[in-house]
Design a protein around this motif. Structure first.
Motif, PDB file in Angstrom:
ATOM      1  N   LEU A 128      -0.621  -1.768  15.251  1.00  0.00           N
ATOM      2  CA  LEU A 128      -0.726  -1.795  13.931  1.00  0.00           C
ATOM      3  C   LEU A 128      -2.020  -1.280  13.417  1.00  0.00           C
ATOM      4  O   LEU A 128      -2.192  -0.299  12.704  1.00  0.00           O
ATOM      5  N   LEU A 129      -3.006  -1.463  14.198  1.00  0.00           N
ATOM      6  CA  LEU A 129      -4.479  -1.013  14.071  1.00  0.00           C
ATOM      7  C   LEU A 129      -4.585   0.464  14.302  1.00  0.00           C
ATOM      8  O   LEU A 129      -5.177   1.281  13.673  1.00  0.00           O
ATOM      9  N   GLU A 130      -3.851   0.938  15.093  1.00  0.00           N
ATOM     10  CA  GLU A 130      -3.602   2.397  15.406  1.00  0.00           C
ATOM     11  C   GLU A 130      -3.157   2.981  14.513  1.00  0.00           C
ATOM     12  O   GLU A 130      -3.650   4.135  13.886  1.00  0.00           O
ATOM     13  N   GLU A 131      -2.120   2.420  13.692  1.00  0.00           N
ATOM     14  CA  GLU A 131      -1.292   2.771  12.698  1.00  0.00           C
ATOM     15  C   GLU A 131      -2.192   3.051  11.480  1.00  0.00           C
ATOM     16  O   GLU A 131      -2.299   4.044  10.866  1.00  0.00           O
ATOM     17  N   ILE A 132      -2.856   2.039  11.227  1.00  0.00           N
ATOM     18  CA  ILE A 132      -3.915   2.087   9.927  1.00  0.00           C
ATOM     19  C   ILE A 132      -4.864   3.077  10.062  1.00  0.00           C
ATOM     20  O   ILE A 132      -5.215   3.919   9.455  1.00  0.00           O
ATOM     21  N   ALA A 133      -5.565   3.274  11.328  1.00  0.00           N
ATOM     22  CA  ALA A 133      -6.640   4.263  11.681  1.00  0.00           C
ATOM     23  C   ALA A 133      -6.019   5.700  11.383  1.00  0.00           C
ATOM     24  O   ALA A 133      -6.904   6.538  10.873  1.00  0.00           O
ATOM     25  N   ALA A 134      -4.794   5.988  11.563  1.00  0.00           N
ATOM     26  CA  ALA A 134      -4.196   7.386  11.454  1.00  0.00           C
ATOM     27  C   ALA A 134      -3.443   7.330   9.934  1.00  0.00           C
ATOM     28  O   ALA A 134      -3.064   8.475   9.571  1.00  0.00           O
ATOM     29  N   SER A 135      -3.328   6.258   9.274  1.00  0.00           N
ATOM     30  CA  SER A 135      -2.650   6.346   7.855  1.00  0.00           C
ATOM     31  C   SER A 135      -3.065   7.138   6.985  1.00  0.00           C
ATOM     32  O   SER A 135      -4.342   6.710   6.376  1.00  0.00           O
ATOM     33  N   PRO A 136      -2.262   7.819   6.224  1.00  0.00           N
ATOM     34  CA  PRO A 136      -2.665   8.434   4.895  1.00  0.00           C
ATOM     35  C   PRO A 136      -3.352   7.181   3.713  1.00  0.00           C
ATOM     36  O   PRO A 136      -3.907   7.631   2.723  1.00  0.00           O
ATOM     37  N   ALA A 137      -2.551   6.027   4.177  1.00  0.00           N
ATOM     38  CA  ALA A 137      -2.709   4.985   3.078  1.00  0.00           C
ATOM     39  C   ALA A 137      -3.987   4.616   3.090  1.00  0.00           C
ATOM     40  O   ALA A 137      -4.454   4.082   1.939  1.00  0.00           O
ATOM     41  N   PHE A 138      -4.737   4.817   3.911  1.00  0.00           N
ATOM     42  CA  PHE A 138      -6.106   4.226   4.137  1.00  0.00           C
ATOM     43  C   PHE A 138      -7.317   5.518   4.086  1.00  0.00           C
ATOM     44  O   PHE A 138      -8.508   5.475   4.165  1.00  0.00           O
ATOM     45  N   ALA A 139      -6.554   6.808   3.838  1.00  0.00           N
ATOM     46  CA  ALA A 139      -7.519   8.026   3.948  1.00  0.00           C
ATOM     47  C   ALA A 139      -8.714   8.022   3.121  1.00  0.00           C
ATOM     48  O   ALA A 139      -9.576   8.590   3.147  1.00  0.00           O
ATOM     49  N   ARG A 140      -8.523   7.180   1.942  1.00  0.00           N
ATOM     50  CA  ARG A 140      -9.595   7.458   0.726  1.00  0.00           C
ATOM     51  C   ARG A 140     -10.370   6.128   0.641  1.00  0.00           C
ATOM     52  O   ARG A 140     -11.051   5.943  -0.179  1.00  0.00           O
ATOM     53  N   ALA A 141     -10.044   5.038   1.588  1.00  0.00           N
ATOM     54  CA  ALA A 141     -10.643   3.760   1.486  1.00  0.00           C
ATOM     55  C   ALA A 141     -11.967   3.421   1.942  1.00  0.00           C
ATOM     56  O   ALA A 141     -12.254   4.416   2.888  1.00  0.00           O
ATOM     57  N   ASP A 142     -12.804   2.811   1.527  1.00  0.00           N
ATOM     58  CA  ASP A 142     -14.203   2.383   2.288  1.00  0.00           C
ATOM     59  C   ASP A 142     -13.701   1.398   3.328  1.00  0.00           C
ATOM     60  O   ASP A 142     -13.772  -0.019   3.103  1.00  0.00           O
ATOM     61  N   LEU A 143     -13.594   1.834   4.635  1.00  0.00           N
ATOM     62  CA  LEU A 143     -12.805   0.627   5.525  1.00  0.00           C
ATOM     63  C   LEU A 143     -13.757   0.166   6.318  1.00  0.00           C
ATOM     64  O   LEU A 143     -14.821   0.572   6.990  1.00  0.00           O
ATOM     65  N   ARG A 144     -14.056  -1.148   6.368  1.00  0.00           N
ATOM     66  CA  ARG A 144     -14.750  -2.185   6.810  1.00  0.00           C
ATOM     67  C   ARG A 144     -14.014  -2.900   8.044  1.00  0.00           C
ATOM     68  O   ARG A 144     -13.168  -3.587   7.486  1.00  0.00           O
ATOM     69  N   VAL A 145     -14.191  -2.696   9.166  1.00  0.00           N
ATOM     70  CA  VAL A 145     -13.554  -3.394  10.205  1.00  0.00           C
ATOM     71  C   VAL A 145     -14.311  -4.303  11.261  1.00  0.00           C
ATOM     72  O   VAL A 145     -15.281  -4.024  11.561  1.00  0.00           O
ATOM     73  N   ALA A 146     -13.706  -5.472  11.586  1.00  0.00           N
ATOM     74  CA  ALA A 146     -14.429  -6.537  12.358  1.00  0.00           C
ATOM     75  C   ALA A 146     -13.407  -7.010  13.483  1.00  0.00           C
ATOM     76  O   ALA A 146     -12.155  -7.189  12.882  1.00  0.00           O
ATOM     77  N   PRO A 147     -13.778  -7.075  14.643  1.00  0.00           N
ATOM     78  CA  PRO A 147     -12.975  -7.800  15.637  1.00  0.00           C
ATOM     79  C   PRO A 147     -12.684  -9.456  15.230  1.00  0.00           C
ATOM     80  O   PRO A 147     -13.535  -9.944  14.652  1.00  0.00           O
ATOM     81  N   LEU A 167       0.801  -1.120  -0.208  1.00  0.00           N
ATOM     82  CA  LEU A 167      -0.139   0.131   0.086  1.00  0.00           C
ATOM     83  C   LEU A 167       0.725   1.330   0.039  1.00  0.00           C
ATOM     84  O   LEU A 167       0.327   2.549  -0.100  1.00  0.00           O
ATOM     85  N   THR A 168       2.165   1.302   0.212  1.00  0.00           N
ATOM     86  CA  THR A 168       3.194   2.282   0.152  1.00  0.00           C
ATOM     87  C   THR A 168       4.158   2.321  -0.726  1.00  0.00           C
ATOM     88  O   THR A 168       4.704   3.319  -1.333  1.00  0.00           O
ATOM     89  N   ASP A 169       4.575   0.810  -1.493  1.00  0.00           N
ATOM     90  CA  ASP A 169       5.379   1.045  -2.462  1.00  0.00           C
ATOM     91  C   ASP A 169       5.243   1.089  -3.769  1.00  0.00           C
ATOM     92  O   ASP A 169       6.094   0.587  -4.665  1.00  0.00           O
ATOM     93  N   GLY A 170       4.000   1.237  -4.075  1.00  0.00           N
ATOM     94  CA  GLY A 170       3.367   1.403  -5.594  1.00  0.00           C
ATOM     95  C   GLY A 170       2.755   0.187  -6.004  1.00  0.00           C
ATOM     96  O   GLY A 170       2.204  -0.011  -7.081  1.00  0.00           O
ATOM     97  N   SER A 171       2.956  -1.085  -5.521  1.00  0.00           N
ATOM     98  CA  SER A 171       2.265  -2.475  -5.979  1.00  0.00           C
ATOM     99  C   SER A 171       0.886  -2.186  -6.041  1.00  0.00           C
ATOM    100  O   SER A 171       0.040  -2.619  -6.933  1.00  0.00           O
ATOM    101  N   LEU A 172       0.250  -1.751  -4.944  1.00  0.00           N
ATOM    102  CA  LEU A 172      -1.114  -1.312  -5.015  1.00  0.00           C
ATOM    103  C   LEU A 172      -1.664  -0.006  -4.951  1.00  0.00           C
ATOM    104  O   LEU A 172      -2.557   0.315  -5.417  1.00  0.00           O
ATOM    105  N   ALA A 173      -0.746   0.634  -4.027  1.00  0.00           N
ATOM    106  CA  ALA A 173      -1.080   2.181  -4.030  1.00  0.00           C
ATOM    107  C   ALA A 173       0.158   2.773  -3.326  1.00  0.00           C
ATOM    108  O   ALA A 173       1.120   1.985  -3.337  1.00  0.00           O
ATOM    109  N   SER A 174       0.146   3.982  -3.199  1.00  0.00           N
ATOM    110  CA  SER A 174       1.474   4.823  -2.554  1.00  0.00           C
ATOM    111  C   SER A 174       0.860   5.767  -1.848  1.00  0.00           C
ATOM    112  O   SER A 174      -0.520   6.434  -1.604  1.00  0.00           O
ATOM    113  N   GLU A 175       1.834   6.605  -1.011  1.00  0.00           N
ATOM    114  CA  GLU A 175       1.298   7.812  -0.088  1.00  0.00           C
ATOM    115  C   GLU A 175       0.803   9.093  -0.941  1.00  0.00           C
ATOM    116  O   GLU A 175      -0.097   9.542  -0.570  1.00  0.00           O
ATOM    117  N   ALA A 176       1.178   8.862  -2.280  1.00  0.00           N
ATOM    118  CA  ALA A 176       0.672   9.893  -3.198  1.00  0.00           C
ATOM    119  C   ALA A 176      -0.541   9.681  -3.798  1.00  0.00           C
ATOM    120  O   ALA A 176      -1.383  10.537  -4.248  1.00  0.00           O
TER     121      ALA A 176
END
Length: 301
Positions: free
Chosen positions: A157-176, A131-140
């Motif tokens: 890691l979940l805290e990192e995902i919640a705040a990460s720009p890599a997920f800023a435009r995603a339709d995020l669905r989360v389950a425990p 999600l950051t190296d360009g394979s699927l997406a990147s920070e830009a």
């Protein structure tokens, strides 16, 4: 002229992909029970269970997870391919074994379960590199599609995902992954966009209080800051809650033959229904029917 077919809708499935070892008996069981039954080994894990249902109903799941380079891992990757999943971005560890989950189910439901997802936890942020190296997406150019995320990842890691720009435009669905890991989802209560799929017990753990109904639990989670939640309660009414109000639905009555994976099937069926344009009520009803058919031993939907 060769007919061009439209590509399948893509969805990222992030979390546990492992072997499910399930012992099932038709007898009622309690602590210390020793009864006849069947023991099966199947591809499982929350992300895997969600992906299997998504693939059956016309989506292309892209797995982001950790799988060992051991024989069990090779066999699991092959099974994923056969089930219609994209595994090119899976992190394959040389020194971590493939994870496993073991459960015992009786006629009275789940008796006990142990999830060994230590390799996924140890791999940490390595599974997110595509999600950051360009394979699927990147920070830009962040990933803009749907993402199904499970709580088998570490809280850090979940805290990192919640705040990460890599997920800023995603339709995020989360389950425990389980009630024991429900509190790991707290970072998403203040996320602002994530949709949380929880059962009544998990909702109570997130809110640090007990609820009697899915409606009360959904309202409690919205009050705590969640943007949208889906709360299930076994064979009792489920609720879709958001700032727009509460929508409830009742699961069909069925004979329960299995329970492991029912919540994952519900989540995947709901994602598919909304992707097909269903409104909140119809999406909830379709997801409840899918879960009911799953626990009865039929296929979803």
């Amino acid at each position: 002229m060769t007919r061009q077919t439209a590509p399948l809708p893509e969805i990222l499935c992030i979390g546990s992909v492992l072997w499910d070892i399930i012992g099932r008996s038709a007898s009622h069981m309690r602590q210390g029970s020793d009864v006849p039954g069947r023991i099966t080994r199947l591809p499982g894990g929350v992300a895997m269970n969600i992906a299997m249902t998504l693939a059956r109903f016309g989506m292309r799941p892209v797995l982001l997870t950790a799988v060992g380079q051991d024989p069990e891992g090779d066999e699991l990757i092959h099974a994923c391919h056969e089930l219609g999943m994209e595994t090119a971005h899976v992190y394959r560890s040389e020194d971590l074994p493939t994870d496993r989950y073991m459960a015992i189910e009786g006629a009275n439901g789940l008796i006990a379960a142990i999830a060994d997802a230590h390799s996924l936890e140890a791999a940490g942020a390595k599974i997110l590199r595509p999600l950051t190296d360009g394979s699927l997406a990147s920070e830009a150019a962040p990933f803009e599609g749907p993402v199904a995320l499970d709580g088998n990842l570490t809280l850090m890691l979940l805290e990192e995902i919640a705040a990460s720009p890599a997920f800023a435009r995603a339709d995020l669905r989360v389950a425990p992954a389980s009630p024991g890991k429900a509190e790991r989802l707290r970072p998403f209560l203040a996320h602002g966009r994530a949709l949380l799929y929880v059962n009544l017990e998990e909702a109570g753990l997130l809110c640090q209080r007990e609820f009697d109904t899915s409606e009360a639990a959904a309202a409690g989670l919205i009050e705590r800051g969640a943007a949208r939640v889906l709360v299930t309660n076994g064979n009792k009414p489920a609720c879709d809650g958001s700032a727009e109000g509460l929508v409830t639905g009742c699961p069909p009555e069925v004979l329960v033959t299995r329970v492991t994976g029912a919540g994952d099937t519900f989540m995947a069926a709901h994602i598919v229904a909304e992707a097909e344009g269903c409104d909140r009520q119809e999406a909830l009803d379709r997801a409840l029917r899918a879960a009911a058919r799953y626990v009865s031993g039929e296929t979803a939907f």
